[in-house]
Every structure is written in structure tokens, then in C-alpha cells.
Design an enzyme around this catalytic site. Structure first.
Site, PDB file in Angstrom:
ATOM      1  N   ASN A   1      54.737  58.779  26.485  1.00  0.00           N
ATOM      2  CA  ASN A   1      56.117  58.995  26.041  1.00  0.00           C
ATOM      3  C   ASN A   1      56.663  60.246  26.735  1.00  0.00           C
ATOM      4  OD1 ASN A   1      58.266  60.155  24.513  1.00  0.00           O
ATOM      5  ND2 ASN A   1      57.780  58.818  22.802  1.00  0.00           N
TER       6      ASN A   1
ATOM      7  N   HIS B   1      59.956  64.334  25.867  1.00  0.00           N
ATOM      8  CA  HIS B   1      60.081  65.792  25.815  1.00  0.00           C
ATOM      9  C   HIS B   1      60.209  66.443  27.193  1.00  0.00           C
ATOM     10  CE1 HIS B   1      60.239  65.618  21.626  1.00  0.00           C
ATOM     11  NE2 HIS B   1      59.084  65.000  21.537  1.00  0.00           N
TER      12      HIS B   1
ATOM     13  N   HIS C   1      62.397  57.052  23.918  1.00  0.00           N
ATOM     14  CA  HIS C   1      63.179  56.828  22.694  1.00  0.00           C
ATOM     15  C   HIS C   1      64.609  57.305  22.934  1.00  0.00           C
ATOM     16  CE1 HIS C   1      63.428  57.707  18.035  1.00  0.00           C
ATOM     17  NE2 HIS C   1      64.370  56.905  18.451  1.00  0.00           N
TER      18      HIS C   1
ATOM     19  N   ARG D   1      67.561  58.148  21.283  1.00  0.00           N
ATOM     20  CA  ARG D   1      68.030  58.418  19.909  1.00  0.00           C
ATOM     21  C   ARG D   1      69.540  58.303  19.854  1.00  0.00           C
ATOM     22  NH1 ARG D   1      63.797  61.096  16.681  1.00  0.00           N
ATOM     23  NH2 ARG D   1      65.427  61.272  15.133  1.00  0.00           N
TER      24      ARG D   1
ATOM     25  N   ARG E   1      69.507  63.287  21.926  1.00  0.00           N
ATOM     26  CA  ARG E   1      69.030  64.673  22.028  1.00  0.00           C
ATOM     27  C   ARG E   1      68.029  64.878  23.160  1.00  0.00           C
ATOM     28  NH1 ARG E   1      65.434  65.065  16.589  1.00  0.00           N
ATOM     29  NH2 ARG E   1      67.370  64.306  15.699  1.00  0.00           N
TER      30      ARG E   1
ATOM     31  N   GLU F   1      61.925  52.635  22.658  1.00  0.00           N
ATOM     32  CA  GLU F   1      61.986  52.910  21.210  1.00  0.00           C
ATOM     33  C   GLU F   1      63.431  53.079  20.801  1.00  0.00           C
ATOM     34  OE1 GLU F   1      59.897  56.374  20.044  1.00  0.00           O
ATOM     35  OE2 GLU F   1      58.020  55.658  20.873  1.00  0.00           O
TER      36      GLU F   1
ATOM     37  N   THR G   1      60.333  61.238  14.469  1.00  0.00           N
ATOM     38  CA  THR G   1      60.345  60.071  13.582  1.00  0.00           C
ATOM     39  C   THR G   1      59.357  60.320  12.441  1.00  0.00           C
ATOM     40  OG1 THR G   1      60.721  58.808  15.594  1.00  0.00           O
ATOM     41  CG2 THR G   1      60.274  57.553  13.598  1.00  0.00           C
TER      42      THR G   1
ATOM     43  N   GLU H   1      53.239  48.988  15.493  1.00  0.00           N
ATOM     44  CA  GLU H   1      52.684  50.264  15.924  1.00  0.00           C
ATOM     45  C   GLU H   1      52.425  51.067  14.662  1.00  0.00           C
ATOM     46  OE1 GLU H   1      54.118  52.206  19.419  1.00  0.00           O
ATOM     47  OE2 GLU H   1      53.819  54.195  18.541  1.00  0.00           O
TER      48      GLU H   1
ATOM     49  N   HIS I   1      51.860  58.620  17.311  1.00  0.00           N
ATOM     50  CA  HIS I   1      52.549  59.754  16.689  1.00  0.00           C
ATOM     51  C   HIS I   1      51.554  60.855  16.335  1.00  0.00           C
ATOM     52  CE1 HIS I   1      56.515  61.128  15.267  1.00  0.00           C
ATOM     53  NE2 HIS I   1      55.741  62.065  14.781  1.00  0.00           N
TER      54      HIS I   1
HETATM   55  N1  PXP Z   1      55.335  56.100  18.864  1.00  0.00           N
HETATM   56  C1  PXP Z   1      56.541  56.145  18.252  1.00  0.00           C
HETATM   57  C2  PXP Z   1      57.084  54.877  17.684  1.00  0.00           C
HETATM   58  C3  PXP Z   1      57.283  57.348  18.191  1.00  0.00           C
HETATM   59  O1  PXP Z   1      58.496  57.357  17.573  1.00  0.00           O
HETATM   60  C4  PXP Z   1      56.757  58.493  18.814  1.00  0.00           C
HETATM   61  C5  PXP Z   1      57.558  59.751  18.819  1.00  0.00           C
HETATM   62  O2  PXP Z   1      58.742  59.549  19.510  1.00  0.00           O
HETATM   63  C6  PXP Z   1      55.520  58.395  19.449  1.00  0.00           C
HETATM   64  C7  PXP Z   1      54.811  57.196  19.432  1.00  0.00           C
HETATM   65  C8  PXP Z   1      54.906  59.560  20.154  1.00  0.00           C
HETATM   66  O3  PXP Z   1      54.621  60.580  19.238  1.00  0.00           O
HETATM   67  P1  PXP Z   1      54.174  61.987  19.785  1.00  0.00           P
HETATM   68  O4  PXP Z   1      55.274  62.527  20.623  1.00  0.00           O
HETATM   69  O5  PXP Z   1      53.933  62.772  18.533  1.00  0.00           O
HETATM   70  O6  PXP Z   1      52.906  61.770  20.575  1.00  0.00           O
END
Ligand code: PXP
Length: 251
Positions: free
Chosen positions: A10, A13, A46, A48, A52, A73, A104, A154, A197
Site C-alpha cells: 500500500n 503514505h 486508497h 479517500r 488526503r 480501496e 480505517t 480482507e 492493517h
Molecule cells: N488493508 C486495508 C483495507 C486498509 O484500509 C489499509 C490501510 O489503508 C491497509 C490494508 C494497510 O494498513 P497499514 O497501512 O496499517 O499497513
């Protein structure tokens, strides 16, 4: 032999850091390509509602430029649905979204919201997009996901990872047992099982041992580590942790 375990990175960030200054750098699409060349099996982003981190043009560029599946996402809103149908990602992961949350925070209430979710799931599937629902590993939600025809769940690992990080052993153990049972229930119902997550090297290694789980989606920890050791090294270390865990898998 357990099925192979995929790593979805992901890159949200990277966009968070870019947006802290405005402008174009660092580019999340460059990060996605680098993660793929280091061994990621797919990229998650994602979009949003408040934009952001990831922005609309990031999603379009990811779809156009990356060579591995894009997992998009999104909240199940009309606006996001239209973007998904236009973009045609490999998969959409429907997540709950509150503007005030930092990330989330909980799983989607599929059981309570099935009437709202049904048209979105139907439209995505009709367009050939795989549908994943981000839920806590509780039987009611898993059964509702299967009843709605989702392809994938998930499992939200946030509560487990937080309890581990805070040293709350009993809480972590209860969360873990729920994840183990939930993964088995979901697979038994014919759902593909992913998890994500809050995962880091240790928790990814542990959860990789669950044979029903075929994909981990990991962001914040990896982008943080990448600051110190670089993204390719982080992807390689994560893959190694997952491989160690998978090697202990029971089936
Ligand atoms: N899976 C989903 C559905 C999420 O919403 C997120 C966070 O955006 C992640 C995985 C990844 O989580 P993390 O950034 O804490 O590894």
C-alpha cells in the site's frame, strides 16, 4: 502445501509525504514500480473521499503504468463507484470511511449495511472487477459477505496488531483466535481470504502461517521502514518474513 502468499504494498503514505509539501514528489507511482521490481505482487491504494493522500490522477497513473494488479480501496459511495468503473482495477476493496478517522479504524458492517452494499458489489462484479470486503473476522460479517456474493474478504488485523504492540497479551490472543477461526470459516464458505492493517515483520510472519490467507496488504510500516533502509530492502525483508511464516503452515 499451503497456497502461495501474495504481498500487496500500500503506497498511500508516499502520497502523504508528497502532500505535506504540495507538488509532485515523492511520486507514489514511482514507489509502486520500485516495490514491484523488488518483489511485490500487487499495489494497493486508497482514494479517500477527502483525498488526503492518494489523488484521482494517482489512481489513473497506477492503473496505466504498473505491471501488477491494482487493488483499489474505496468507500462504497456513488462517486467512488464511478471512479472504479472508469479505472477498471483488478480488485476493489470496500472499506468503511469516516472523515475524522486517521486511518480505517474498524471493519465494514456488511451485516448491517447489506442493502446499501449490494448494488455496489453487483456493479463492480458485473464490470469484471473482483470485490473484497474489509471486515473484522466475526462470523456474522463473514457470512454476510458470502451471502452478498463478495469474492474476497480482507480480515482487519488492526486490533490484533495494536494489542501486540501495546503488550496486551490476553487481548492479542483473543483477537488472534478470532482471526484463525474467521479465516477457516471464510475459506469454508468459498471466500478468498486476505488480511491487512497494522502489520509489521513479526505479525506478518505470524499470520503467514494461516494456510487460508493468500494475500497480505501492508502499507504504513513498510513506508516507514523504507525511510531507513529503502523500499526494495523493506519489500525483500517483508517477503522473507512471510516466507518464514508460510514454511510453518499446517497445510
Ligand atoms: N488493508 C486495508 C483495507 C486498509 O484500509 C489499509 C490501510 O489503508 C491497509 C490494508 C494497510 O494498513 P497499514 O497501512 O496499517 O499497513
Amino acid at each position: 502445501m499451503a497456497k502461495p502468499l501474495r504481498l500487496g504494498v500500500n503506497i498511500d503514505h508516499v502520497a502523504t509525504v508528497r502532500n505535506a509539501r504540495g507538488g509532485l514528489l515523492p511520486d507514489p507511482v514511482r514507489a509502486a514500480k520500485l516495490a514491484i521490481s523488488a518483489g511485490a505482487d500487487g499495489i494497493t491504494a486508497h482514494l479517500r473521499e477527502d483525498r488526503r493522500h492518494i489523488r484521482d490522477d494517482d489512481i489513473a497513473r497506477l492503473k496505466a503504468e504498473i505491471s501488477k494488479p491494482l487493488n483499489f480501496e474505496m468507500a462504497a459511495t456513488d462517486e467512488m463507484l464511478a471512479i472504479a468503473l472508469k479505472t477498471q482495477p483488478h480488485a476493489c476493496c470496500l472499506v468503511p470511511e469516516k472523515r475524522t478517522e486517521r486511518t480505517t479504524e474498524g471493519g465494514l458492517d456488511v451485516a448491517g449495511q447489506s442493502a446499501n452494499l449490494k448494488p455496489a458489489i453487483h456493479a463492480l462484479k458485473h464490470a469484471g472487477i473482483r470485490v473484497s470486503l474489509f471486515i473484522a473476522a466475526v462470523p456474522e460479517q463473514i457470512e454476510a459477505a458470502a451471502a452478498l456474493g463478495a469474492d474476497i474478504i480482507e480480515i482487519h488485523t488492526g486490533a490484533w496488531c495494536e494489542a501486540l504492540a501495546e503488550g496486551q497479551a490476553a487481548h492479542a490472543d483473543a483477537e488472534w483466535k478470532q482471526i484463525v477461526a474467521g479465516a477457516a470459516l471464510a475459506a469454508g464458505l468459498g471466500l478468498e481470504v486476505h488480511a491487512g492493517h497494522g502489520l509489521d515483520y513479526a505479525s506478518a510472519e505470524e499470520i503467514a502461517a494461516l494456510p487460508q490467507i493468500v494475500e497480505l496488504n501492508i502499507g504504513h510500516f513498510m513506508i516507514g521502514e523504507a525511510i531507513f533502509v529503502g523500499l526494495p530492502e523493506t519489500v525483500q525483508q517483508m517477503r522473507a518474513a512471510m516466507a518464514r511464516g508460510r514454511a510453518t503452515s499446517s497445510s
